[in-house]
Design an enzyme around this catalytic site. Structure first.
Site, PDB file in Angstrom:
ATOM      1  N   ALA A  85       0.817  -1.228   0.000  1.00  0.00           N
ATOM      2  CA  ALA A  85       0.000   0.000   0.000  1.00  0.00           C
ATOM      3  C   ALA A  85       0.848   1.274   0.000  1.00  0.00           C
ATOM      4  CB  ALA A  85      -0.952  -0.009   1.193  1.00  0.00           C
ATOM      5  N   SER A  86       2.129   1.141  -0.331  1.00  0.00           N
ATOM      6  CA  SER A  86       3.001   2.334  -0.297  1.00  0.00           C
ATOM      7  C   SER A  86       2.798   3.228  -1.523  1.00  0.00           C
ATOM      8  CB  SER A  86       4.466   1.906  -0.194  1.00  0.00           C
ATOM      9  OG  SER A  86       4.821   1.059  -1.273  1.00  0.00           O
ATOM     10  N   ARG A  87       2.101   2.726  -2.544  1.00  0.00           N
ATOM     11  CA  ARG A  87       1.807   3.555  -3.729  1.00  0.00           C
ATOM     12  C   ARG A  87       0.682   2.889  -4.529  1.00  0.00           C
ATOM     13  NH1 ARG A  87       6.878   1.115  -5.481  1.00  0.00           N
ATOM     14  NH2 ARG A  87       6.354  -0.490  -7.021  1.00  0.00           N
ATOM     15  N   ASN A 102      -3.114  -6.986  -2.133  1.00  0.00           N
ATOM     16  CA  ASN A 102      -2.881  -6.114  -3.299  1.00  0.00           C
ATOM     17  C   ASN A 102      -1.445  -6.178  -3.798  1.00  0.00           C
ATOM     18  OD1 ASN A 102      -3.330  -3.448  -4.950  1.00  0.00           O
ATOM     19  ND2 ASN A 102      -1.572  -3.062  -3.611  1.00  0.00           N
ATOM     20  N   SER A 146      -6.354  -9.577 -11.878  1.00  0.00           N
ATOM     21  CA  SER A 146      -6.236  -8.766 -13.100  1.00  0.00           C
ATOM     22  C   SER A 146      -7.102  -9.442 -14.154  1.00  0.00           C
ATOM     23  CB  SER A 146      -4.782  -8.754 -13.573  1.00  0.00           C
ATOM     24  OG  SER A 146      -4.721  -8.323 -14.918  1.00  0.00           O
ATOM     25  N   TYR A 163       2.683 -13.668 -14.759  1.00  0.00           N
ATOM     26  CA  TYR A 163       1.709 -12.773 -14.112  1.00  0.00           C
ATOM     27  C   TYR A 163       0.281 -13.316 -14.289  1.00  0.00           C
ATOM     28  CZ  TYR A 163      -0.554  -8.222 -13.138  1.00  0.00           C
ATOM     29  OH  TYR A 163      -1.325  -7.200 -12.628  1.00  0.00           O
ATOM     30  N   ALA A 173      -0.598 -16.377 -14.936  1.00  0.00           N
ATOM     31  CA  ALA A 173      -0.731 -17.641 -14.191  1.00  0.00           C
ATOM     32  C   ALA A 173      -0.949 -17.356 -12.708  1.00  0.00           C
ATOM     33  CB  ALA A 173       0.520 -18.502 -14.396  1.00  0.00           C
ATOM     34  N   ILE A 196      -5.115   0.303 -15.363  1.00  0.00           N
ATOM     35  CA  ILE A 196      -5.232   1.358 -14.349  1.00  0.00           C
ATOM     36  C   ILE A 196      -3.944   2.188 -14.375  1.00  0.00           C
ATOM     37  CG2 ILE A 196      -5.640   1.847 -11.889  1.00  0.00           C
ATOM     38  CD1 ILE A 196      -7.951   0.219 -13.172  1.00  0.00           C
TER      39      ILE A 196
HETATM   40  P1  NAP Z   1       2.676  -0.742  -8.136  1.00  0.00           P
HETATM   41  O1  NAP Z   1       2.417   0.711  -8.327  1.00  0.00           O
HETATM   42  O2  NAP Z   1       3.886  -1.345  -8.749  1.00  0.00           O
HETATM   43  O3  NAP Z   1       2.694  -1.031  -6.557  1.00  0.00           O
HETATM   44  C1  NAP Z   1       2.965  -2.321  -6.069  1.00  0.00           C
HETATM   45  C2  NAP Z   1       2.975  -2.296  -4.557  1.00  0.00           C
HETATM   46  O4  NAP Z   1       3.226  -3.635  -4.103  1.00  0.00           O
HETATM   47  C3  NAP Z   1       4.057  -1.405  -3.971  1.00  0.00           C
HETATM   48  O5  NAP Z   1       3.528  -0.750  -2.844  1.00  0.00           O
HETATM   49  C4  NAP Z   1       5.133  -2.410  -3.545  1.00  0.00           C
HETATM   50  O6  NAP Z   1       5.874  -1.946  -2.407  1.00  0.00           O
HETATM   51  C5  NAP Z   1       4.286  -3.614  -3.156  1.00  0.00           C
HETATM   52  N1  NAP Z   1       4.986  -4.894  -3.175  1.00  0.00           N
HETATM   53  C6  NAP Z   1       5.605  -5.499  -4.210  1.00  0.00           C
HETATM   54  N2  NAP Z   1       6.132  -6.675  -3.816  1.00  0.00           N
HETATM   55  C7  NAP Z   1       5.825  -6.821  -2.497  1.00  0.00           C
HETATM   56  C8  NAP Z   1       6.076  -7.823  -1.526  1.00  0.00           C
HETATM   57  N3  NAP Z   1       6.762  -8.931  -1.831  1.00  0.00           N
HETATM   58  N4  NAP Z   1       5.617  -7.638  -0.268  1.00  0.00           N
HETATM   59  C9  NAP Z   1       4.930  -6.521   0.057  1.00  0.00           C
HETATM   60  N5  NAP Z   1       4.664  -5.523  -0.808  1.00  0.00           N
HETATM   61  C10 NAP Z   1       5.106  -5.681  -2.083  1.00  0.00           C
HETATM   62  O7  NAP Z   1       1.450  -1.618  -8.641  1.00  0.00           O
HETATM   63  P2  NAP Z   1      -0.093  -1.245  -8.864  1.00  0.00           P
HETATM   64  O8  NAP Z   1      -0.284  -0.907 -10.293  1.00  0.00           O
HETATM   65  O9  NAP Z   1      -0.573  -0.331  -7.807  1.00  0.00           O
HETATM   66  O10 NAP Z   1      -0.734  -2.705  -8.659  1.00  0.00           O
HETATM   67  C11 NAP Z   1      -1.309  -3.116  -7.429  1.00  0.00           C
HETATM   68  C12 NAP Z   1      -1.995  -4.457  -7.665  1.00  0.00           C
HETATM   69  O11 NAP Z   1      -2.979  -4.320  -8.685  1.00  0.00           O
HETATM   70  C13 NAP Z   1      -1.057  -5.569  -8.117  1.00  0.00           C
HETATM   71  O12 NAP Z   1      -1.428  -6.793  -7.529  1.00  0.00           O
HETATM   72  C14 NAP Z   1      -1.269  -5.600  -9.621  1.00  0.00           C
HETATM   73  O13 NAP Z   1      -0.975  -6.855 -10.165  1.00  0.00           O
HETATM   74  C15 NAP Z   1      -2.753  -5.293  -9.698  1.00  0.00           C
HETATM   75  N6  NAP Z   1      -3.176  -4.768 -10.999  1.00  0.00           N
HETATM   76  C16 NAP Z   1      -2.710  -3.585 -11.485  1.00  0.00           C
HETATM   77  C17 NAP Z   1      -3.151  -3.133 -12.733  1.00  0.00           C
HETATM   78  C18 NAP Z   1      -2.696  -1.827 -13.316  1.00  0.00           C
HETATM   79  O14 NAP Z   1      -3.087  -1.543 -14.480  1.00  0.00           O
HETATM   80  N7  NAP Z   1      -1.948  -1.012 -12.626  1.00  0.00           N
HETATM   81  C19 NAP Z   1      -4.051  -3.895 -13.460  1.00  0.00           C
HETATM   82  C20 NAP Z   1      -4.499  -5.099 -12.945  1.00  0.00           C
HETATM   83  C21 NAP Z   1      -4.060  -5.513 -11.709  1.00  0.00           C
HETATM   84  P3  NAP Z   1       7.492  -1.880  -2.377  1.00  0.00           P
HETATM   85  O15 NAP Z   1       7.889  -0.892  -3.426  1.00  0.00           O
HETATM   86  O16 NAP Z   1       7.822  -1.473  -0.994  1.00  0.00           O
HETATM   87  O17 NAP Z   1       7.971  -3.262  -2.730  1.00  0.00           O
END
Ligand code: NAP
Length: 249
Positions: A14-16, A91, A143, A156, A158, A189
């Site tokens: 949830a950091s971003r 998430n 997703s 991803y 899978a 998104i």
């Molecule tokens: P993002 O901006 O890359 O953020 C990912 C977050 O996950 C960061 O806060 C990161 O924190 C954390 N993270 C990664 N590995 C981790 C771990 N091993 N343990 C704990 N925290 C971890 O991604 P997002 O776009 O917001 O995506 C969030 C979710 O939505 C994901 O599951 C992604 O697959 C899904 N999603 C996104 C989209 C899209 O279009 N953006 C579409 C479909 C699904 P650190 O930096 O501290 O590691």
């Protein structure tokens, strides 16, 4: 809007991005929120500040969801510092864009360990307090590629398809205990994860979205808040797509 007053939520990653949006929305609706991060402490603390300055309650909580000891410590910290756990939002996620023939075993493992095993580990630990209190909400962020596949995203897709199977199984296991488990499946998104897409791929993806726009983190957060609420008590094992109509199955 205090649909979640008195509830305690853990949002992983949830950091971003989407996680940050979910944490802020749950807090706005009255939940006390644990903002999990793996390495981005500064980002997580900023989210906590945003929530508390808006009058909400939040803590930051470090932990790699792919590591069992971290997950035990994480859930322990949340239950001790906030006083329980009612809502778990899985998430945290990573992607590795690479054609299967070039994908290394290490990259496959990194994606599967974070996106799928991570949700198993958190669910396993979080179910204990949820079963004791006979109430819980588990919301897993998958997703739409779980249903369509995507060239260059086999690991991803899978992992996200596996997450759907995990969610439905857990939903069946705990359905009589006041606990629901559901999936939110976003389409395209705007976040850091999608920032790196080439203009060509982005245009190709947008061409498939009937609404002709990318979604926002707020669009996803609103769906999560609904599933986390009492209003969604009779919904379990469901996949809620938040994709502007991109995938209609
Ligand atoms: P993002 O901006 O890359 O953020 C990912 C977050 O996950 C960061 O806060 C990161 O924190 C954390 N993270 C990664 N590995 C981790 C771990 N091993 N343990 C704990 N925290 C971890 O991604 P997002 O776009 O917001 O995506 C969030 C979710 O939505 C994901 O599951 C992604 O697959 C899904 N999603 C996104 C989209 C899209 O279009 N953006 C579409 C479909 C699904 P650190 O930096 O501290 O590691």
């Amino acid at each position: 809007m205090e649909r979640l007053g008195g509830r305690i939520a853990l949002v992983t990653g949830a950091s971003r991005g989407i996680g940050r949006g979910i944490a802020r929305r749950l807090a706005l609706e009255g939940a006390a929120v644990a903002v999990n991060f793996r390495s981005d402490q500064e980002g997580a603390e900023l989210v906590v500040r945003e929530i508390t300055e808006a009058g909400g309650t939040a803590i930051s909580a470090q932990g790699d969801v792919a590591v069992a000891e971290d997950v035990s410590r994480l859930v322990d910290t949340v239950t001790k510092q906030l006083g329980g756990l009612h809502i778990l939002v899985n998430n945290a996620g990573v992607a590795s864009d690479m054609l299967t023939v070039r994908l290394s075993e290490a990259e496959w493992d990194r994606v599967l360990d974070t996106d799928l095993k991570g949700a198993f580990l958190t669910t396993k630990v979080a179910l204990r307090p949820m079963m004791r209190q006979r109430y819980g909400r588990i919301i897993n962020i998958a997703s739409v590629v779980a249903f369509t596949g995507n060239a260059g995203q086999s690991s991803y897709a899978a992992a996200k398809a596996g997450l759907v199977g995990l969610t439905k199984s857990v939903a069946r296991e705990v359905a009589t205990r006041g606990i629901t488990a559901n999936v939110v499946a976003p389409g395209l998104i705007d976040t850091a994860m999608t920032e790196s897409l080439s203009e060509e791929i982005r245009t190709w993806m947008l061409d498939q979205v009937p609404m002709e726009r990318a979604g926002s983190v707020e669009d996803v957060a609103a769906a999560v808040a609904f599933l986390a609420s009492v209003e969604a008590s009779y919904i379990t094992g469901h996949v809620l797509k938040v994709d502007g109509g991109m995938v209609m199955v």
